[in-house]
Design a protein around this motif. Structure first.
Motif, PDB file in Angstrom:
ATOM      1  N   ASN A  42       0.778  -1.233   0.000  1.00 39.96           N
ATOM      2  CA  ASN A  42       0.000   0.000   0.000  1.00 39.96           C
ATOM      3  C   ASN A  42       0.812   1.287   0.000  1.00 39.96           C
ATOM      4  O   ASN A  42       0.297   2.341   0.333  1.00 39.96           O
ATOM      5  CB  ASN A  42      -0.977   0.005   1.190  1.00 39.96           C
ATOM      6  CG  ASN A  42      -2.138   0.953   0.978  1.00 39.96           C
ATOM      7  OD1 ASN A  42      -2.346   1.450  -0.115  1.00 39.96           O
ATOM      8  ND2 ASN A  42      -2.860   1.222   2.040  1.00 39.96           N
ATOM      9  N   CYS A  43       2.080   1.220  -0.308  1.00 40.16           N
ATOM     10  CA  CYS A  43       2.909   2.408  -0.552  1.00 40.16           C
ATOM     11  C   CYS A  43       2.692   3.517   0.483  1.00 40.16           C
ATOM     12  O   CYS A  43       2.473   4.683   0.128  1.00 40.16           O
ATOM     13  CB  CYS A  43       2.659   2.963  -1.956  1.00 40.16           C
ATOM     14  SG  CYS A  43       3.038   1.803  -3.275  1.00 40.16           S
ATOM     15  N   GLY A  44       2.716   3.142   1.758  1.00 42.54           N
ATOM     16  CA  GLY A  44       2.586   4.148   2.806  1.00 42.54           C
ATOM     17  C   GLY A  44       1.261   4.874   2.815  1.00 42.54           C
ATOM     18  O   GLY A  44       1.173   6.036   3.209  1.00 42.54           O
ATOM     19  N   GLY A  45       0.195   4.204   2.384  1.00 35.98           N
ATOM     20  CA  GLY A  45      -1.132   4.810   2.382  1.00 35.98           C
ATOM     21  C   GLY A  45      -1.471   5.550   1.104  1.00 35.98           C
ATOM     22  O   GLY A  45      -2.548   6.140   0.991  1.00 35.98           O
ATOM     23  N   PRO A 153      -1.534  10.629   3.084  1.00 41.98           N
ATOM     24  CA  PRO A 153      -2.766  11.208   3.629  1.00 41.98           C
ATOM     25  C   PRO A 153      -2.627  11.481   5.125  1.00 41.98           C
ATOM     26  O   PRO A 153      -1.933  10.767   5.836  1.00 41.98           O
ATOM     27  CB  PRO A 153      -3.811  10.116   3.346  1.00 41.98           C
ATOM     28  CG  PRO A 153      -3.018   8.850   3.252  1.00 41.98           C
ATOM     29  CD  PRO A 153      -1.718   9.243   2.626  1.00 41.98           C
ATOM     30  N   LYS A 154      -3.273  12.548   5.597  1.00 42.09           N
ATOM     31  CA  LYS A 154      -3.225  12.893   7.006  1.00 42.09           C
ATOM     32  C   LYS A 154      -4.308  12.155   7.774  1.00 42.09           C
ATOM     33  O   LYS A 154      -5.468  12.157   7.383  1.00 42.09           O
ATOM     34  CB  LYS A 154      -3.412  14.396   7.187  1.00 42.09           C
ATOM     35  CG  LYS A 154      -2.287  15.228   6.587  1.00 42.09           C
ATOM     36  CD  LYS A 154      -2.535  16.711   6.816  1.00 42.09           C
ATOM     37  CE  LYS A 154      -1.396  17.542   6.244  1.00 42.09           C
ATOM     38  NZ  LYS A 154      -1.616  19.001   6.453  1.00 42.09           N
ATOM     39  N   GLY A 155      -3.900  11.529   8.897  1.00 39.66           N
ATOM     40  CA  GLY A 155      -4.865  10.872   9.755  1.00 39.66           C
ATOM     41  C   GLY A 155      -5.540   9.674   9.125  1.00 39.66           C
ATOM     42  O   GLY A 155      -5.278   9.309   7.993  1.00 39.66           O
ATOM     43  N   SER A 156      -6.426   9.067   9.856  1.00 37.75           N
ATOM     44  CA  SER A 156      -7.154   7.888   9.361  1.00 37.75           C
ATOM     45  C   SER A 156      -8.657   8.041   9.549  1.00 37.75           C
ATOM     46  O   SER A 156      -9.389   7.077   9.562  1.00 37.75           O
ATOM     47  CB  SER A 156      -6.664   6.626  10.101  1.00 37.75           C
ATOM     48  OG  SER A 156      -6.857   6.776  11.496  1.00 37.75           O
TER      49      SER A 156
END
Length: 312
Positions: A42-45, A153-156
């Protein structure tokens, strides 16, 4: 609907050099104790590995590129990097990928005349055009347009929990076999078109339950009413190993699509057994490419995705 692996077409063996190179990469990782079908891509999100056009890689390519460990999802050829105004950094080594497209041609007799079929039209056959390319991650390049260096992306917040995403995927399996719980192990019975599973509480986590169900679900896509693959009934045989490989890789594709990180059976002994099984397959490069292609079809079937196979 019958599934056919395009690699079964008669082609020059030289065209499978790239396939062998890709298979060797998988074996190398297995020898190191890393399971290619349990590792996150997932390439770091930032999503799955993709080409410079944004097209997500499929089949064996995505497994290979995911193993490279880069957080940037974009991959480019040396020429494409130049076309975009950038360049590959000195000393960087690329990764092989495969491109294939289906082409139709008219059948001709020994005298070079087009063969006419019973319907009065020229007979046609399909074949696969297979090419190998070397690609570089955007992190290995410099001077590319800004879009090739996306920020994580910031946060989840607002993300769907992995097990909920898995539920959504399974709900989309429109012709899914019946799943019966309460059994000691996991299995798919082709004759009854039935999946047998332990209860969810028997698993260490709900994610492992879904990973196991996805594995059996990929087996079930081989039923004659779905993709029509052959099942290997004898443990340890080559057909059995190929069927398991398709299910393992297909399950990983599904897990990646809902964010599940697999840990079940991710052990050195497990990896060693797979490395040995792959090496024992005749023309293992071709076999691995076929398995990955069929795994992608299995995952697509469960997710209800219709994909144009003319180019991949």
């Amino acid at each position: 609907m019958k599934a056919r692996c395009a690699m079964k077409k008669k082609v020059n063996n030289a065209k499978f050099d790239t396939a062998k190179a890709l298979a060797d990469r998988l074996i190398e990782m297995l020898d190191k104790g890393v399971s290619p079908w349990h590792k996150s891509w997932n390439c770091g999100g930032l999503g799955l590995p993709r080409s410079s056009t944004g097209r997500v890689y499929r089949g064996l390519n995505v497994f290979i590129l995911g193993l490279m460990g880069y957080k940037n999802p974009y991959w480019l050829t040396f020429r494409k990097a130049k076309e975009l105004g950038g360049n590959v950094k000195k000393g960087e080594k690329g990764c092989p990928v495969m491109y294939w497209s289906r082409r139709e041609f008219e059948v001709k007799d020994k005298d070079g005349n087009v063969v006419i079929g019973k319907d009065g039209k020229p007979e046609k056959r399909s074949a696969m055009l297979i090419r190998g390319y070397t690609v570089f991650n955007a992190e290995q390049c410099e001077g590319l347009p800004d879009k090739f260096y996306p920020k994580p992306p910031k946060g989840s917040e607002n993300k769907v929990a992995p097990h909920k995403g898995a539920e959504n995927i399974w709900a989309g399996y429109k012709d899914a076999p019946k799943v019966n719980h309460g059994w000691a192990g996991c299995s798919y019975l082709p004759v009854a078109d039935e999946i047998r599973m332990p209860h969810k509480k028997a698993f260490d986590s709900i994610e492992e339950y879904w990973a196991a169900l996805f594995h059996e679900g990929c087996h079930s896509t081989g039923h004659e009413t779905r993709l029509g693959r052959k099942f290997g009934n004898h443990f340890g045989s080559e057909p059995y190993a190929k069927a398991e490989l398709i299910a393992e890789m297909g399950a990983q594709i599904l897990c990646q699509n809902c964010g599940i990180t697999r840990t079940l059976e991710n052990t050195a002994a497990y990896c060693k057994s797979w490395a040995s099984a792959i090496r024992s397959m005749p023309d293992y490069g071709k076999a691995i490419v076929c398995a990955a292609a069929q795994a992608q079809k299995a995952a697509d079937w469960i997710m209800g995705i219709k994909y144009d196979e003319k180019e991949d």
